[in-house]
Design a protein around this motif. Structure first.
Motif, PDB file in Angstrom:
ATOM      1  N   LYS A   1      -1.822  24.418 -13.278  1.00  6.50           N
ATOM      2  CA  LYS A   1      -0.377  24.271 -13.043  1.00  6.50           C
ATOM      3  C   LYS A   1      -0.023  23.186 -12.025  1.00  6.50           C
ATOM      4  CE  LYS A   1       0.753  29.060 -14.255  1.00  6.50           C
ATOM      5  NZ  LYS A   1       1.421  30.317 -13.826  1.00  6.50           N
ATOM      6  N   ASN A   2      -1.021  22.598 -11.374  1.00  7.22           N
ATOM      7  CA  ASN A   2      -0.750  21.507 -10.436  1.00  7.22           C
ATOM      8  C   ASN A   2      -0.905  20.166 -11.132  1.00  7.22           C
ATOM      9  OD1 ASN A   2      -0.323  23.333  -8.333  1.00  7.22           O
ATOM     10  ND2 ASN A   2      -2.494  23.338  -7.768  1.00  7.22           N
ATOM     11  N   TRP A   3      -0.094  19.211 -10.734  1.00  6.43           N
ATOM     12  CA  TRP A   3      -0.092  17.895 -11.365  1.00  6.43           C
ATOM     13  C   TRP A   3      -0.891  16.917 -10.517  1.00  6.43           C
ATOM     14  CZ3 TRP A   3       5.869  17.596 -12.534  1.00  6.43           C
ATOM     15  CH2 TRP A   3       6.195  18.585 -13.479  1.00  6.43           C
ATOM     16  N   TRP A   4      -1.919  16.334 -11.115  1.00  8.45           N
ATOM     17  CA  TRP A   4      -2.730  15.312 -10.456  1.00  8.45           C
ATOM     18  C   TRP A   4      -2.284  13.944 -10.966  1.00  8.45           C
ATOM     19  CZ3 TRP A   4      -7.851  15.792  -7.876  1.00  8.45           C
ATOM     20  CH2 TRP A   4      -8.092  17.095  -7.411  1.00  8.45           C
ATOM     21  N   PHE A   5      -1.918  13.061 -10.038  1.00 13.42           N
ATOM     22  CA  PHE A   5      -1.498  11.704 -10.371  1.00 13.42           C
ATOM     23  C   PHE A   5      -2.626  10.738  -9.989  1.00 13.42           C
ATOM     24  CE2 PHE A   5       2.220  14.159  -9.757  1.00 13.42           C
ATOM     25  CZ  PHE A   5       3.316  13.548 -10.351  1.00 13.42           C
ATOM     26  N   ARG A   6      -2.916   9.811 -10.868  1.00 17.54           N
ATOM     27  CA  ARG A   6      -3.834   8.705 -10.543  1.00 17.54           C
ATOM     28  C   ARG A   6      -3.044   7.407 -10.671  1.00 17.54           C
ATOM     29  NH1 ARG A   6      -6.870   4.846 -13.296  1.00 17.54           N
ATOM     30  NH2 ARG A   6      -8.896   4.293 -12.373  1.00 17.54           N
ATOM     31  N   ILE A   7      -2.853   6.708  -9.560  1.00 24.04           N
ATOM     32  CA  ILE A   7      -2.131   5.436  -9.541  1.00 24.04           C
ATOM     33  C   ILE A   7      -3.147   4.322  -9.340  1.00 24.04           C
ATOM     34  CG2 ILE A   7      -0.341   4.071  -8.415  1.00 24.04           C
ATOM     35  CD1 ILE A   7       0.816   6.755  -7.359  1.00 24.04           C
ATOM     36  N   SER A   8      -3.261   3.461 -10.320  1.00 31.10           N
ATOM     37  CA  SER A   8      -4.194   2.338 -10.252  1.00 31.10           C
ATOM     38  C   SER A   8      -3.384   1.053 -10.071  1.00 31.10           C
ATOM     39  CB  SER A   8      -5.019   2.287 -11.548  1.00 31.10           C
ATOM     40  OG  SER A   8      -5.893   1.197 -11.555  1.00 31.10           O
ATOM     41  N   ILE A   9      -3.616   0.373  -8.945  1.00 28.22           N
ATOM     42  CA  ILE A   9      -2.859  -0.843  -8.619  1.00 28.22           C
ATOM     43  C   ILE A   9      -3.671  -2.070  -9.043  1.00 28.22           C
ATOM     44  CG2 ILE A   9      -1.848  -2.186  -6.733  1.00 28.22           C
ATOM     45  CD1 ILE A   9      -1.429   0.470  -5.257  1.00 28.22           C
TER      46      ILE A   9
ATOM     47  N   ASN B   1      -7.721   0.516  -4.266  1.00 22.07           N
ATOM     48  CA  ASN B   1      -6.453   0.308  -4.971  1.00 22.07           C
ATOM     49  C   ASN B   1      -6.153   1.440  -5.949  1.00 22.07           C
ATOM     50  OD1 ASN B   1      -6.059  -2.044  -3.593  1.00 22.07           O
ATOM     51  ND2 ASN B   1      -5.885  -3.359  -5.396  1.00 22.07           N
ATOM     52  N   ILE B   2      -6.928   2.512  -5.874  1.00 20.32           N
ATOM     53  CA  ILE B   2      -6.689   3.681  -6.719  1.00 20.32           C
ATOM     54  C   ILE B   2      -6.298   4.854  -5.815  1.00 20.32           C
ATOM     55  CG2 ILE B   2      -7.659   5.299  -8.386  1.00 20.32           C
ATOM     56  CD1 ILE B   2      -9.539   3.052  -9.281  1.00 20.32           C
ATOM     57  N   ILE B   3      -5.129   5.383  -6.047  1.00 23.28           N
ATOM     58  CA  ILE B   3      -4.543   6.418  -5.186  1.00 23.28           C
ATOM     59  C   ILE B   3      -4.355   7.685  -6.001  1.00 23.28           C
ATOM     60  CG2 ILE B   3      -2.526   7.026  -3.791  1.00 23.28           C
ATOM     61  CD1 ILE B   3      -2.165   3.785  -3.780  1.00 23.28           C
TER      62      ILE B   3
ATOM     63  N   ASN C   1      -6.188   8.640   0.637  1.00 22.18           N
ATOM     64  CA  ASN C   1      -5.974   7.497   1.528  1.00 22.18           C
ATOM     65  C   ASN C   1      -5.277   6.346   0.806  1.00 22.18           C
ATOM     66  OD1 ASN C   1      -7.121   8.727   3.750  1.00 22.18           O
ATOM     67  ND2 ASN C   1      -9.166   7.911   3.366  1.00 22.18           N
ATOM     68  N   VAL C   2      -4.338   5.734   1.495  1.00 25.28           N
ATOM     69  CA  VAL C   2      -3.561   4.613   0.931  1.00 25.28           C
ATOM     70  C   VAL C   2      -3.665   3.427   1.873  1.00 25.28           C
ATOM     71  CG1 VAL C   2      -1.296   3.869   0.093  1.00 25.28           C
ATOM     72  CG2 VAL C   2      -1.937   6.292  -0.038  1.00 25.28           C
ATOM     73  N   LYS C   3      -3.895   2.237   1.315  1.00 30.11           N
ATOM     74  CA  LYS C   3      -3.922   1.030   2.133  1.00 30.11           C
ATOM     75  C   LYS C   3      -2.545   0.804   2.776  1.00 30.11           C
ATOM     76  CE  LYS C   3      -5.971  -2.568   0.134  1.00 30.11           C
ATOM     77  NZ  LYS C   3      -6.405  -3.502  -0.938  1.00 30.11           N
ATOM     78  N   ARG C   4      -2.570   0.268   3.969  1.00 28.69           N
ATOM     79  CA  ARG C   4      -1.331   0.089   4.728  1.00 28.69           C
ATOM     80  C   ARG C   4      -0.297  -0.714   3.949  1.00 28.69           C
ATOM     81  NH1 ARG C   4      -2.042  -1.840  10.787  1.00 28.69           N
ATOM     82  NH2 ARG C   4      -3.129   0.160  10.751  1.00 28.69           N
ATOM     83  N   GLU C   5      -0.742  -1.750   3.230  1.00 32.23           N
ATOM     84  CA  GLU C   5       0.222  -2.599   2.530  1.00 32.23           C
ATOM     85  C   GLU C   5       0.842  -1.920   1.308  1.00 32.23           C
ATOM     86  OE1 GLU C   5      -3.896  -4.429   1.394  1.00 32.23           O
ATOM     87  OE2 GLU C   5      -2.999  -3.322   3.073  1.00 32.23           O
ATOM     88  N   HIS C   6       0.265  -0.796   0.871  1.00 30.82           N
ATOM     89  CA  HIS C   6       0.801  -0.070  -0.289  1.00 30.82           C
ATOM     90  C   HIS C   6       1.603   1.164   0.102  1.00 30.82           C
ATOM     91  CE1 HIS C   6      -2.853  -1.832  -2.664  1.00 30.82           C
ATOM     92  NE2 HIS C   6      -1.820  -2.650  -2.702  1.00 30.82           N
ATOM     93  N   LYS C   7       1.389   1.666   1.303  1.00 28.11           N
ATOM     94  CA  LYS C   7       1.913   2.984   1.687  1.00 28.11           C
ATOM     95  C   LYS C   7       3.434   3.071   1.566  1.00 28.11           C
ATOM     96  CE  LYS C   7       1.810   6.296   5.506  1.00 28.11           C
ATOM     97  NZ  LYS C   7       1.273   6.587   6.853  1.00 28.11           N
ATOM     98  N   GLU C   8       4.142   2.089   2.111  1.00 27.56           N
ATOM     99  CA  GLU C   8       5.603   2.129   2.088  1.00 27.56           C
ATOM    100  C   GLU C   8       6.127   2.172   0.661  1.00 27.56           C
ATOM    101  OE1 GLU C   8       9.423  -0.674   3.340  1.00 27.56           O
ATOM    102  OE2 GLU C   8       7.414  -1.157   4.108  1.00 27.56           O
TER     103      GLU C   8
END
Length: 364
Positions: free
Chosen positions: A158-166, A180-182, A197-204
């Motif tokens: 029931k939980n949603w896992w997101f994979r964001i590939s930049i 670059n994968i969050i 963990n997210v790189k500083r330049e991507h976090k915002e």
């Protein structure tokens, strides 16, 4: 603002050593489960110059699956068949996302997770954002304003896992670097997320994309992080039912307590007083796992100088590290290394939902 959308499930990553490593790190059983999933998606089924007997796609898929089943005892042959035979031209974005997602879902403690809280003025999640596909298209659209990305969502328990590939800075046919994968885990129908963990330049940009996608007014970064997803979920969703109250949440309470007669204290009861104190503070169940807890203490220094001027308070930081810090504190009491009563900030570790705690104690 420029749009950088690359959210095409069926674009190809061409054969490359990093692609084979993504396949090879799985177990035999895991690979077969993933291949079976691929063979249920028409766009992923390998296409062959087949004989007339095999022109029926369903029969071809069935025959191919039987071959994989026979290879179950040999992982190398499974990997070679995937990489060199059936998908020799490369794997799609969707296939790599599924391989990656399966690997880290089965091993979530390989990542460091940070808790986030979604804040709405009315405190209620919009119904339209309870749909996985709407969430996927909406978040990908907002993120594409900042960088090229591929977004994949899988539902586990029931939980949603997101994979964001930049994909900024690499060609569309090359795998992005690991940083670059969050990953995000959204606990359904709640206000809580976990983020890797997210790189500083991507976090915002990630936070802004989430803000717009969930239509909330603010996203708070909580003082809670760790490797153990199940424990972090407990601490976030059941903050007020930890410790002794966990037995109510887990239905471990006697239904008819008045049927038991009470007895006066005896020697055995007195010997158990320490155990009772532990149960009163921590409850009978194993504690949620936090691998790090940092406590900053500002303590009064109860001495005076010769001219009777009060010394400033002492500031010190204590860091607890281990596979389960809260359970470790509990066992320090049972082993006799710590004598109860414990300070309130230690007793309430399981209910504070924080890794970082500041304690200011005033002089009496």
């Amino acid at each position: 603002m420029q749009n950088h959308s690359v959210n095409n499930d069926y674009a190809l990553f061409t054969p490359q050593p990093s692609l084979r490593r993504v396949i090879n790190r799985h177990s035999k059983d895991s690979l077969l489960k993933i291949v079976k999933k691929w063979l249920e998606i028409p766009q992923l089924i390998p296409k062959y110059q087949s004989s007339s007997e095999e022109n029926n796609e369903n029969q071809q898929t069935k025959n191919l699956w039987q071959i994989y089943e026979k290879l179950f005892g040999n992982k190398k042959k499974i990997v070679d068949k995937i990489y060199f035979d059936d998908w020799k031209n490369g794997l799609t974005y969707l296939q790599v996302a599924q391989l990656d997602m399966k690997y880290f879902h089965d091993r979530p403690n390989l990542k460091q997770w940070k808790a986030l809280k979604l804040c709405w003025d009315d405190g209620e999640l919009r119904k339209e954002f309870r749909n996985k596909e709407i969430l996927r298209s909406t978040l990908s659209k907002h993120l594409s304003l900042f960088f090229a990305n591929h977004l994949y969502i899988e539902i586990y328990d029931k939980n949603w896992w997101f994979r964001i590939s930049i994909h900024d800075g690499v060609s569309q046919n090359s795998l992005p670097i690991n940083t670059n994968i969050i990953y995000l885990i959204y606990f359904t129908n709640s206000e809580h997320l976990l983020c890797s963990n997210v790189k500083r330049e991507h976090k915002e940009f990630i936070l802004q994309g989430l803000l717009k996608t969930f239509a909330c007014q603010q996203i708070e970064e909580c003082d809670l992080k760790g490797k153990y997803v199940n424990s972090l979920e407990q601490l976030l969703l059941h903050q007020k039912s930890q410790g002794i109250y966990s037995q109510y949440r887990l239905n471990q309470v006697d239904d008819s307590p008045l049927e038991h007669t009470s007895k006066g204290p005896n020697v055995d009861d007195q010997m158990k007083s320490k155990d009772n104190a532990i149960d009163d503070n921590f409850g009978p169940n194993e504690q949620p796992s936090l691998d790090v807890v940092e406590i900053k203490l500002d303590m009064p220094f109860n001495t005076y100088t010769d001219d009777h001027l009060e010394e400033p308070p002492i500031s010190t930081t204590v860091v607890f590290e281990g596979s389960n810090v809260i359970e470790g504190v509990k066992k320090m009491v049972t082993s006799g290394y710590v004598i109860p009563p414990l300070p309130k900030f230690l007793v309430e570790l399981h209910s504070s939902s924080k890794n970082y705690i500041e304690v200011v104690q005033q002089e009496n």
